[in-house]
Design a protein around this motif. Structure first.
Motif, PDB file in Angstrom:
ATOM      1  N   ASP A   1      -7.253   0.653   2.908  1.00 62.51           N
ATOM      2  CA  ASP A   1      -6.909  -0.194   1.761  1.00 62.51           C
ATOM      3  C   ASP A   1      -7.871  -1.374   1.645  1.00 62.51           C
ATOM      4  OD1 ASP A   1      -4.962   1.490   0.962  1.00 62.51           O
ATOM      5  OD2 ASP A   1      -3.260   0.219   1.517  1.00 62.51           O
TER       6      ASP A   1
ATOM      7  N   LYS B   1     -11.047  -0.200   0.059  1.00 58.52           N
ATOM      8  CA  LYS B   1     -10.907   0.003  -1.394  1.00 58.52           C
ATOM      9  C   LYS B   1     -11.096  -1.317  -2.142  1.00 58.52           C
ATOM     10  CE  LYS B   1      -7.553   3.729  -1.226  1.00 58.52           C
ATOM     11  NZ  LYS B   1      -6.098   3.954  -1.241  1.00 58.52           N
TER      12      LYS B   1
ATOM     13  N   ASN C   1       6.376   0.315 -11.484  1.00 58.00           N
ATOM     14  CA  ASN C   1       5.047   0.923 -11.627  1.00 58.00           C
ATOM     15  C   ASN C   1       5.164   2.420 -11.946  1.00 58.00           C
ATOM     16  OD1 ASN C   1       2.205   1.113 -11.555  1.00 58.00           O
ATOM     17  ND2 ASN C   1       2.217   1.691  -9.388  1.00 58.00           N
ATOM     18  N   LYS C   2       4.059   2.989 -12.391  1.00 57.65           N
ATOM     19  CA  LYS C   2       3.951   4.408 -12.749  1.00 57.65           C
ATOM     20  C   LYS C   2       4.828   4.744 -13.959  1.00 57.65           C
ATOM     21  CE  LYS C   2       2.984   5.524  -7.890  1.00 57.65           C
ATOM     22  NZ  LYS C   2       3.025   6.484  -6.784  1.00 57.65           N
TER      23      LYS C   2
ATOM     24  N   ALA D   1      -0.277   0.989 -13.147  1.00 56.31           N
ATOM     25  CA  ALA D   1      -1.405   0.276 -12.537  1.00 56.31           C
ATOM     26  C   ALA D   1      -2.718   1.022 -12.705  1.00 56.31           C
ATOM     27  CB  ALA D   1      -1.121   0.031 -11.053  1.00 56.31           C
TER      28      ALA D   1
HETATM   29  N1  LIG Z   1       0.482   8.218 -12.401  1.00 50.97           N
HETATM   30  C1  LIG Z   1       0.309   7.080 -11.735  1.00 50.97           C
HETATM   31  N2  LIG Z   1      -0.072   7.109 -10.454  1.00 50.97           N
HETATM   32  C2  LIG Z   1      -0.235   5.945  -9.808  1.00 50.97           C
HETATM   33  C3  LIG Z   1       0.001   4.700 -10.435  1.00 50.97           C
HETATM   34  N3  LIG Z   1      -0.205   3.702  -9.520  1.00 50.97           N
HETATM   35  C4  LIG Z   1      -0.572   4.317  -8.375  1.00 50.97           C
HETATM   36  N4  LIG Z   1      -0.591   5.662  -8.532  1.00 50.97           N
HETATM   37  C5  LIG Z   1      -0.961   6.668  -7.516  1.00 50.97           C
HETATM   38  O1  LIG Z   1      -0.046   6.597  -6.448  1.00 50.97           O
HETATM   39  C6  LIG Z   1      -0.718   6.851  -5.200  1.00 50.97           C
HETATM   40  C7  LIG Z   1      -0.478   5.704  -4.224  1.00 50.97           C
HETATM   41  O2  LIG Z   1      -1.041   4.521  -4.749  1.00 50.97           O
HETATM   42  P1  LIG Z   1      -1.462   3.300  -3.830  1.00 50.97           P
HETATM   43  O3  LIG Z   1      -1.889   2.204  -4.747  1.00 50.97           O
HETATM   44  O4  LIG Z   1      -2.397   3.725  -2.769  1.00 50.97           O
HETATM   45  O5  LIG Z   1      -0.066   2.953  -3.170  1.00 50.97           O
HETATM   46  P2  LIG Z   1       0.261   1.961  -1.953  1.00 50.97           P
HETATM   47  O6  LIG Z   1       1.635   1.438  -2.211  1.00 50.97           O
HETATM   48  O7  LIG Z   1      -0.829   0.973  -1.797  1.00 50.97           O
HETATM   49  O8  LIG Z   1       0.258   2.981  -0.725  1.00 50.97           O
HETATM   50  P3  LIG Z   1       0.244   2.648   0.863  1.00 50.97           P
HETATM   51  O9  LIG Z   1      -0.624   1.436   1.074  1.00 50.97           O
HETATM   52  O10 LIG Z   1      -0.318   3.870   1.486  1.00 50.97           O
HETATM   53  O11 LIG Z   1       1.668   2.400   1.230  1.00 50.97           O
HETATM   54  C8  LIG Z   1      -2.173   7.037  -5.552  1.00 50.97           C
HETATM   55  O12 LIG Z   1      -2.438   8.415  -5.634  1.00 50.97           O
HETATM   56  C9  LIG Z   1      -2.310   6.365  -6.898  1.00 50.97           C
HETATM   57  O13 LIG Z   1      -3.351   6.913  -7.682  1.00 50.97           O
HETATM   58  C10 LIG Z   1       0.398   4.706 -11.810  1.00 50.97           C
HETATM   59  O14 LIG Z   1       0.635   3.676 -12.456  1.00 50.97           O
HETATM   60  N5  LIG Z   1       0.554   5.915 -12.407  1.00 50.97           N
END
Ligand SMILES: Nc1nc2c(ncn2[C@@H]2O[C@H](COP(=O)(O)OP(=O)(O)OP(=O)(O)O)[C@@H](O)[C@H]2O)c(=O)[nH]1
Ligand SMILES: [Mg+2]
Ligand SMILES: [Zn+2]
Lengths: 239, 122
Positions: free
Chosen positions: A72, A75, A164-165, A197
């Motif tokens: 992370d 990234k 989100n999403k 996001a």
């Molecule tokens: N369709 C969609 N997918 C999303 C969205 N936001 C995040 N994702 C997807 O969800 C997955 C996880 O997203 P991350 O941002 O890595 O989530 P995180 O909460 O930081 O995950 P960890 O740090 O591993 O706990 C990825 O494959 C992203 O592309 C969104 O708004 N829409």
């Protein structure tokens, strides 16, 4: 036999360190956000979207908390933003001593906002203050609208809730009305921001809320207001 | 399992206070836990049993007082008990309310003993 009265917080040491962190952030005029969510809810994606919205106006750094790995932080760094990775080595949440060490490696004078990505978990981070100005949580649509019933604590401690999403709403049976009404009863004052996001959808409103909070901390530290943040709050005009 | 870290905090505070008072052992530790916290008593007791052996709190009892949530309405002034899920005022449905109790995570007191309860070993 003797009774000794203690009457003090169990997490006294963490809370004292958190207060020290907070004093440091306040005097530097840096707003600190503790972002909490379950694994995969979109914490890193939301951080990247927030950076895109605010980087022209504010100095931003990110502290990444994970049990292991530095993916992370990498990234975030790929976008030219300073990022510190904390590996908790198994612990399910961040504590204020970890934040203190991470902040030591950052140049606070160059910053207005630090976003802390807490460990993916809807339970443990709620009891631990880090010195942040606000805790905010993200729930993602695929997790389901019933989560506030199962994890009320995190919804109550958060000053704002991000859904989100939202681009996936058509394929899940997520009941937004029910979600909104449960969040309201748990936490009457928290705004709910609907975002996607990775699509940049809905991010402006969330970033506007955050900018107003950043400005308040900057102002209290004697830093001048930045850009159109005053306009966003309707406080235009000569100083 | 953040209860392990929380129990560590309880033990450190208790042992420090007992040693400062010159006590040889701790027989009871009393804490208050608000029902709005994410702390489970079973997990606390489990961690307590795992962490106390070899310390002056070995064999002590952990007594947990659960504190029910209570709020005050800033519009009509009503004070009321409520559950984990509903904060709003039962009298006037206002959302403008202040939590009075329910988020406690506090160590209240300890019971100590000066005479060694058994022969110290090793
Ligand atoms: N369709 C969609 N997918 C999303 C969205 N936001 C995040 N994702 C997807 O969800 C997955 C996880 O997203 P991350 O941002 O890595 O989530 P995180 O909460 O930081 O995950 P960890 O740090 O591993 O706990 C990825 O494959 C992203 O592309 C969104 O708004 N829409
Ligand atoms: Mg992440
Ligand atoms: Zn009322």
């Amino acid at each position: 036999m003797a009774t000794i009265d203690l009457s003090k917080p169990i997490l006294d040491r963490n809370e004292k360190l958190a207060a020290e962190n907070r004093a440091r952030f306040d005097s530097a005029g840096v707003f600190v956000l503790d972002l909490m969510a379950s694994p995969g809810a979109g914490k890193t994606s939301t951080i990247l979207a927030t950076i895109a919205a605010l980087r022209d106006r504010y100095g931003i750094a990110v502290i990444e908390g994970d049990i292991a790995s530095k993916v992370d932080a990498e990234k975030v760094k790929a976008h030219g933003i300073p990022a510190v990775q904390i590996n908790t080595g198994g612990a399910c949440h961040l504590e204020s001593d970890m934040i203190q060490r991470a902040v030591d490696t950052l140049d606070l004078d160059a910053l207005d906002l630090i976003i802390v990505e807490n460990v993916g978990n809807l339970v443990c981070p709620t009891e631990f203050f880090l010195g942040e100005h606000a805790k905010v949580m993200i729930l993602s649509v695929p997790e389901g609208h019933d989560k506030p019933y199962k994890y009320p604590g995190i919804f109550q401690i958060s000053e704002a809730v991000i859904l989100n999403k939202v681009d996936t709403l058509p394929v899940f049976d997520f009941d937004e009305d029910e979600f909104t009404s449960v969040v309201r009863s748990l936490n009457p004052t928290a705004p709910i921001f609907r975002i996607a996001a990775t699509k940049g959808q809905g991010v402006d409103e969330w970033a506007g809320w955050l900018a107003r909070r950043i400005e308040a901390v900057r102002t209290a530290a004697g830093k001048p207001p930045v850009g159109d943040a005053g306009a966003a709050t309707g406080e235009e005009g000569p100083a | 399992m953040h209860e392990m870290g929380i129990t560590q905090g309880i033990l450190e505070a208790a042992v420090e206070a007992a040693e400062r008072a010159g006590a040889d052992s701790i027989t009871e530790i009393r804490i208050s836990v608000g029902e709005l916290t994410e702390v489970v008593e079973f997990a606390l007791q489990f961690a307590f049993e795992a962490l106390t052996p070899g310390t002056i709190a070995e064999g002590a009892t952990l007594v947990v007082t659960h504190v029910a949530p209570r709020s005050r309405c800033n519009d009509c002034g009503a004070e009321y008990d409520h559950d984990r899920f509903t904060m709003l005022c039962p009298e006037c449905d206002s959302l403008n309310v202040t939590l009075l109790q329910g988020r406690e995570l506090q160590i209240d007191s300890i019971e100590t003993s000066e005479e060694p309860t058994e022969e110290s070993q090793g």
